[in-house]
Motif scaffolding. Sequence first.
Motif, PDB file in Angstrom:
ATOM      1  N   LEU A  81       0.827  -1.210   0.000  1.00 50.64           N
ATOM      2  CA  LEU A  81       0.000   0.000   0.000  1.00 50.64           C
ATOM      3  C   LEU A  81       0.860   1.260   0.000  1.00 50.64           C
ATOM      4  O   LEU A  81       0.517   2.252  -0.637  1.00 50.64           O
ATOM      5  CB  LEU A  81      -0.923   0.007   1.219  1.00 50.64           C
ATOM      6  N   LYS A  82       1.996   1.215   0.715  1.00 54.02           N
ATOM      7  CA  LYS A  82       2.859   2.390   0.778  1.00 54.02           C
ATOM      8  C   LYS A  82       3.531   2.680  -0.562  1.00 54.02           C
ATOM      9  O   LYS A  82       3.599   3.826  -0.996  1.00 54.02           O
ATOM     10  CB  LYS A  82       3.931   2.189   1.855  1.00 54.02           C
ATOM     11  N   HIS A  83       3.999   1.599  -1.229  1.00 61.96           N
ATOM     12  CA  HIS A  83       4.830   1.804  -2.410  1.00 61.96           C
ATOM     13  C   HIS A  83       4.072   1.667  -3.732  1.00 61.96           C
ATOM     14  O   HIS A  83       4.531   2.166  -4.747  1.00 61.96           O
ATOM     15  CB  HIS A  83       6.009   0.831  -2.372  1.00 61.96           C
ATOM     16  N   MET A  84       2.932   0.999  -3.716  1.00 58.92           N
ATOM     17  CA  MET A  84       2.142   0.871  -4.931  1.00 58.92           C
ATOM     18  C   MET A  84       0.885   1.746  -4.882  1.00 58.92           C
ATOM     19  O   MET A  84       0.470   2.303  -5.895  1.00 58.92           O
ATOM     20  CB  MET A  84       1.735  -0.602  -5.141  1.00 58.92           C
ATOM     21  N   GLY A  85       0.284   1.857  -3.688  1.00 53.49           N
ATOM     22  CA  GLY A  85      -0.925   2.664  -3.537  1.00 53.49           C
ATOM     23  C   GLY A  85      -0.651   4.067  -3.062  1.00 53.49           C
ATOM     24  O   GLY A  85      -1.566   4.874  -2.920  1.00 53.49           O
TER      25      GLY A  85
END
Length: 242
Positions: free
Chosen positions: A5-9
């Motif tokens: 979630l941090k790096h893709m979202g």
Amino acid sequence: MVTYLKHMGKYTHNQIKSKSFEEIQKLYEREQKWINDFVPIDSEVVKDSRKGKAEGSRRKTFARKRTGEKLDDESVKRQKIEDDDEKEALRVYLDIISGDNESINVESLATKYLIVDWKTHALSEDKMYYEIIRGDGSTKSYKIFIEMLDDFDRQDVLDLYRLVKERFETASPEGYDRLLWGDLITIFEPSEDDDIWKTQQDYTLIRWRLFDSCGVHVLLMDTGIAIHMLIEKTCPFIQAML
């Protein structure tokens, strides 16, 4: 899921840290679905669809069939590439973490274990520290109270105050325990009769800091004294200090 979630979202730590496991899982599944359903505008399916509109019905039917087959192949290839890229990114993050010499405290997003006990250790006259014990059995050591505030939230401060107050309800703190007792009393029970407030005129303020995770102010004086205060409490300051 949090790393994804941090790096893709593009979610931030503050957006995630207060969410439960179920909420994190829903966000993760929504991001996965959005990525899996995404079709680039220049993909073969779009090109074939436009080409099919210009052809006759017989050739259109044939083109759609071929396009469907090609789409399946492209989808599989694209998904494999995305999965490989994601695995590689996660591997890099794990390599970075495992190679770090600093200790890392892993904590569940849904649960933060309460403080259930504390101990004071005196290895020598100059080497003393406090050991904080949590409900899951984990412990962490701190030399002084202000170091705890970097890790504590408001509930941690309340729990420690309750435990310390219960221990010294019928006994007086001695030695290194007096420092912790004094810091907690200053926070929760500020009184004009306390020496720390009576001698304010002898202090010169050199630094102020706010620990917003637990809502505690700290004033550092040139004498080495640190005054701890809750942000919502009014303390008996003299005008010069204000």
